[in-house]
Design a protein around this motif. Structure first.
Motif, mmCIF file in Angstrom:
data_model
loop_
_atom_site.group_PDB
_atom_site.id
_atom_site.type_symbol
_atom_site.label_atom_id
_atom_site.label_comp_id
_atom_site.label_asym_id
_atom_site.label_seq_id
_atom_site.Cartn_x
_atom_site.Cartn_y
_atom_site.Cartn_z
ATOM 1 N N PHE A 38 37.864 37.320 47.493
ATOM 2 C CA PHE A 38 38.251 37.650 48.862
ATOM 3 C C PHE A 38 39.246 36.665 49.457
ATOM 4 C CE2 PHE A 38 34.152 40.024 48.772
ATOM 5 C CZ PHE A 38 34.707 41.283 48.943
ATOM 6 N N ARG A 39 39.379 35.470 48.888
ATOM 7 C CA ARG A 39 40.372 34.503 49.376
ATOM 8 C C ARG A 39 41.743 34.692 48.743
ATOM 9 N NH1 ARG A 39 36.426 30.263 48.285
ATOM 10 N NH2 ARG A 39 35.142 30.095 50.134
ATOM 11 N N ARG A 40 41.800 35.477 47.683
ATOM 12 C CA ARG A 40 43.073 35.659 46.974
ATOM 13 C C ARG A 40 44.051 36.459 47.814
ATOM 14 N NH1 ARG A 40 42.326 37.190 40.749
ATOM 15 N NH2 ARG A 40 44.569 37.087 40.920
ATOM 16 N N HIS A 41 45.296 35.993 47.821
ATOM 17 C CA HIS A 41 46.359 36.710 48.529
ATOM 18 C C HIS A 41 47.317 37.379 47.550
ATOM 19 C CE1 HIS A 41 45.016 35.003 52.283
ATOM 20 N NE2 HIS A 41 45.059 33.792 51.753
ATOM 21 N N ASP A 42 47.191 37.048 46.287
ATOM 22 C CA ASP A 42 48.111 37.593 45.290
ATOM 23 C C ASP A 42 47.587 38.877 44.653
ATOM 24 O OD1 ASP A 42 46.006 36.256 44.043
ATOM 25 O OD2 ASP A 42 47.195 35.802 42.264
ATOM 26 N N LEU A 43 46.422 39.352 45.053
ATOM 27 C CA LEU A 43 45.811 40.540 44.464
ATOM 28 C C LEU A 43 45.736 41.632 45.523
ATOM 29 C CD1 LEU A 43 44.534 41.362 41.754
ATOM 30 C CD2 LEU A 43 42.337 40.661 42.663
ATOM 31 N N SER A 44 46.120 42.845 45.140
ATOM 32 C CA SER A 44 46.106 43.956 46.095
ATOM 33 C C SER A 44 44.675 44.373 46.402
ATOM 34 C CB SER A 44 46.873 45.146 45.517
ATOM 35 O OG SER A 44 46.145 45.704 44.434
ATOM 36 N N GLY A 45 44.535 45.231 47.390
ATOM 37 C CA GLY A 45 43.219 45.744 47.748
ATOM 38 C C GLY A 45 42.591 46.534 46.616
ATOM 39 N N TRP A 46 43.409 47.298 45.884
ATOM 40 C CA TRP A 46 42.887 48.070 44.752
ATOM 41 C C TRP A 46 42.442 47.154 43.623
ATOM 42 C CZ3 TRP A 46 41.261 52.673 45.519
ATOM 43 C CH2 TRP A 46 41.860 53.490 46.474
ATOM 44 N N GLY A 47 43.162 46.087 43.406
ATOM 45 C CA GLY A 47 42.762 45.130 42.379
ATOM 46 C C GLY A 47 41.436 44.473 42.729
ATOM 47 N N LYS A 48 41.285 44.101 44.002
ATOM 48 C CA LYS A 48 40.022 43.510 44.443
ATOM 49 C C LYS A 48 38.885 44.523 44.313
ATOM 50 C CE LYS A 48 42.109 40.273 47.645
ATOM 51 N NZ LYS A 48 42.275 39.820 49.012
ATOM 52 N N THR A 49 39.167 45.764 44.683
ATOM 53 C CA THR A 49 38.145 46.806 44.563
ATOM 54 C C THR A 49 37.733 46.996 43.114
ATOM 55 O OG1 THR A 49 39.072 47.915 46.497
ATOM 56 C CG2 THR A 49 37.618 49.216 45.085
#
Length: 133
Positions: A38-49
């Motif tokens: 959740f702290r990552r800014h380099d990953l898109s919302g779909w990647g986090k999902t």
């Protein structure tokens, strides 16, 4: 009549502790993975999902895979975050403590002026009182 001690031998108690600590380690691992995710800014919302689904469906394997693939970058992000927090804390301390240091600097400059004879001892005392009040 059987007692609780005879129904629950020592080896069972040992394995209960092992499983309990394994569960605590798994929770710590999940919190670590989700915190970094959740702290990552380099990953898109779909990647986090996608990572969330993988970690929730296969908790141990998903967390281990995430740490193997992103462990070094996660450690670098955490180190950068901590360095930034330390810098912000030091800046805040300097901003709060700075007025006291300015007073000491003013007294030192006034003492230099007194030593050179540019001001009188009475003027020096007035400057000191004004700074210390």
């Amino acid at each position: 009549m059987t007692t609780a001690a005879s129904d629950y031998p020592l080896l069972d108690l040992f394995w209960t502790f092992v499983w309990f600590f394994a569960l605590m380690i798994e929770f710590w691992l999940l919190i670590t993975v989700f915190g970094d995710l959740f702290r990552r800014h380099d990953l898109s919302g779909w990647g986090k999902t996608g990572w969330i689904v993988v970690v929730l469906v296969l908790p141990v394997i998903g967390a281990v895979i995430y740490l193997v693939l992103n462990g070094r970058a996660a450690a670098e992000r955490e180190a950068h975050r901590r360095t930034e927090l330390v810098r912000q804390t030091e800046d805040h301390i300097r901003s709060v403590a700075a007025p006291g240091y300015r007073g000491v600097d003013e007294i030192a400059r006034a003492k230099e002026l007194l030593d050179r004879g540019a001001i009188t001892p009475e003027e020096f005392e007035q400057l000191k009182r004004r700074v210390l009040v």
